[in-house]
Design a protein around this motif. Sequence first.
Motif, PDB file in Angstrom:
ATOM      1  N   LYS A 111      58.128  -9.216  68.569  1.00 51.26           N
ATOM      2  CA  LYS A 111      57.638  -9.771  67.378  1.00 51.26           C
ATOM      3  C   LYS A 111      56.137  -9.535  66.700  1.00 51.26           C
ATOM      4  O   LYS A 111      55.896  -9.313  65.556  1.00 51.26           O
ATOM      5  CB  LYS A 111      58.082 -11.243  67.155  1.00 51.26           C
ATOM      6  N   TYR A 112      55.244 -10.017  67.984  1.00 51.90           N
ATOM      7  CA  TYR A 112      53.804  -9.822  67.676  1.00 51.90           C
ATOM      8  C   TYR A 112      53.065  -8.498  68.431  1.00 51.90           C
ATOM      9  O   TYR A 112      51.727  -8.518  68.246  1.00 51.90           O
ATOM     10  CB  TYR A 112      53.239 -11.140  67.896  1.00 51.90           C
ATOM     11  N   GLY A 113      53.728  -7.857  69.302  1.00 51.84           N
ATOM     12  CA  GLY A 113      53.168  -6.665  69.795  1.00 51.84           C
ATOM     13  C   GLY A 113      51.945  -7.371  70.945  1.00 51.84           C
ATOM     14  O   GLY A 113      51.080  -6.572  71.119  1.00 51.84           O
ATOM     15  N   ALA A 114      52.395  -8.418  71.440  1.00 55.83           N
ATOM     16  CA  ALA A 114      51.127  -9.115  72.160  1.00 55.83           C
ATOM     17  C   ALA A 114      51.186  -8.528  73.720  1.00 55.83           C
ATOM     18  O   ALA A 114      52.272  -8.412  74.206  1.00 55.83           O
ATOM     19  CB  ALA A 114      51.399 -10.623  72.213  1.00 55.83           C
ATOM     20  N   ARG A 115      50.051  -8.590  74.358  1.00 48.97           N
ATOM     21  CA  ARG A 115      49.624  -8.235  75.826  1.00 48.97           C
ATOM     22  C   ARG A 115      49.691  -9.783  76.152  1.00 48.97           C
ATOM     23  O   ARG A 115      48.936 -10.688  75.641  1.00 48.97           O
ATOM     24  CB  ARG A 115      48.529  -7.543  76.059  1.00 48.97           C
ATOM     25  N   VAL A 116      50.444 -10.128  77.290  1.00 52.66           N
ATOM     26  CA  VAL A 116      50.436 -11.559  77.660  1.00 52.66           C
ATOM     27  C   VAL A 116      50.190 -11.754  79.055  1.00 52.66           C
ATOM     28  O   VAL A 116      50.650 -10.897  79.979  1.00 52.66           O
ATOM     29  CB  VAL A 116      52.121 -12.043  77.540  1.00 52.66           C
ATOM     30  N   LEU A 117      49.391 -12.750  79.388  1.00 55.87           N
ATOM     31  CA  LEU A 117      49.056 -13.209  80.539  1.00 55.87           C
ATOM     32  C   LEU A 117      49.702 -14.440  80.971  1.00 55.87           C
ATOM     33  O   LEU A 117      49.560 -15.459  80.427  1.00 55.87           O
ATOM     34  CB  LEU A 117      47.552 -13.502  80.769  1.00 55.87           C
ATOM     35  N   TYR A 118      50.706 -14.409  81.903  1.00 63.40           N
ATOM     36  CA  TYR A 118      51.268 -15.483  82.646  1.00 63.40           C
ATOM     37  C   TYR A 118      50.722 -16.108  83.577  1.00 63.40           C
ATOM     38  O   TYR A 118      50.534 -15.287  84.674  1.00 63.40           O
ATOM     39  CB  TYR A 118      52.915 -15.028  82.634  1.00 63.40           C
TER      40      TYR A 118
END
Length: 396
Positions: free
Chosen positions: A168-175
Amino acid sequence: MAKYAGYESINQAAVFVYSPEQLEYKFSETHPFNQKRLELTIDLLMQSKALQPVDIVQPRVASDEELLLGHDAAYIDIVKRAGHGYLRDGEGELFGIGTEDTPIFTNMHEASATFVGGTLTACDYVMQGKAQHALNLGGGLHHGFKGKASGFCIYNDSTVAIKYMQKKYGARVLYIDTDAHHGDGVQWSFYDDPDVCTLSIHETGRYLFPGTGAVTERGNGQGYGTSFNIPLDAFTEDDSFLEVYEQSIREIAAHFKPDVILTQNGADAHYLDPLTHLYGTMNLYNEIPRIAHDIAHEFCEGRWVAVGGGGYDIWRVVPRAWALIWLAMTDQESPSGPLPQNWLEKWQPEAPVKLIETWEDPSPLYEAIPRKEEITEKNHQVLEKALYMIRQNCQE
């Protein structure tokens, strides 16, 4: 990163995602996974005047389309049928349903989808700029796999939420996962994805479920170098845990450059937790979210979604530990001294143990660890191995 779809000006610092329906995720009266801890935490925050009704937003129920971001259609069907009594004997066991860890309970699909929907609600608030931070303590079920329940986890809300933020947001995510148990379900979901970085700091799998999370698990294919694991030795104490946590989170965030961080906040690294062998205290749970808060503002313009996780001493540990996440999110001072008397008087008659009456733990909480220096040095060496690739790249 491009401006997010539906972006609005930020109108509050943080939101607290909760509804009483989240208490319906309940395996049995004696199962260690007990969502009474949510009720205890919220009441502690309310009695402390740290959480107001205006801060609370209702979670939605995740749709099947959303669940399919992280789970197989056949598995979702099994969960639905199990919760309504439509499974044949033994049919669910291949999917991890109806086992000792994950017994069948009524409406298990609906309860599980509410957890996922809560984390998706938190993501939308943060990614649309309605709030800088969002907390869904009902989430954090990090052991769930695409087609199988595991470790008390039916649907993996973090996996679905990360896929959702990507789509939905094209985000790079750090988990970032600080549960005492390895965040295996999330790691394997993104093991070959270069746009998702997973960091799990946990008790070594030599002693503890699920037995994975070795420092050598670094990712695969295009995702190689985006999976980080720091397995800590049993009996690790606060100082060593925090050294590993702060150094790794700062260096990995600087290297990966995320758009948003999602933190899983299991409260089972505490000394009193009955299922693990780490020696954390409440000081650990005061520092973990405050460092995450700093990282979010330094690297992600404040975008931070936090979820719950493990935590099996629901009376003496989890309410205090989880309350500290909200206090960090909302820039409230670290509390000290006695807990609210009304909270103690309300819950002590129901508690099977003597409640700890202060925000801090009693001192000393446990006898001195004779191997402290050895454990600390071993953890430091594991940290060095985990960050070796990043540090080599910085030197080149």
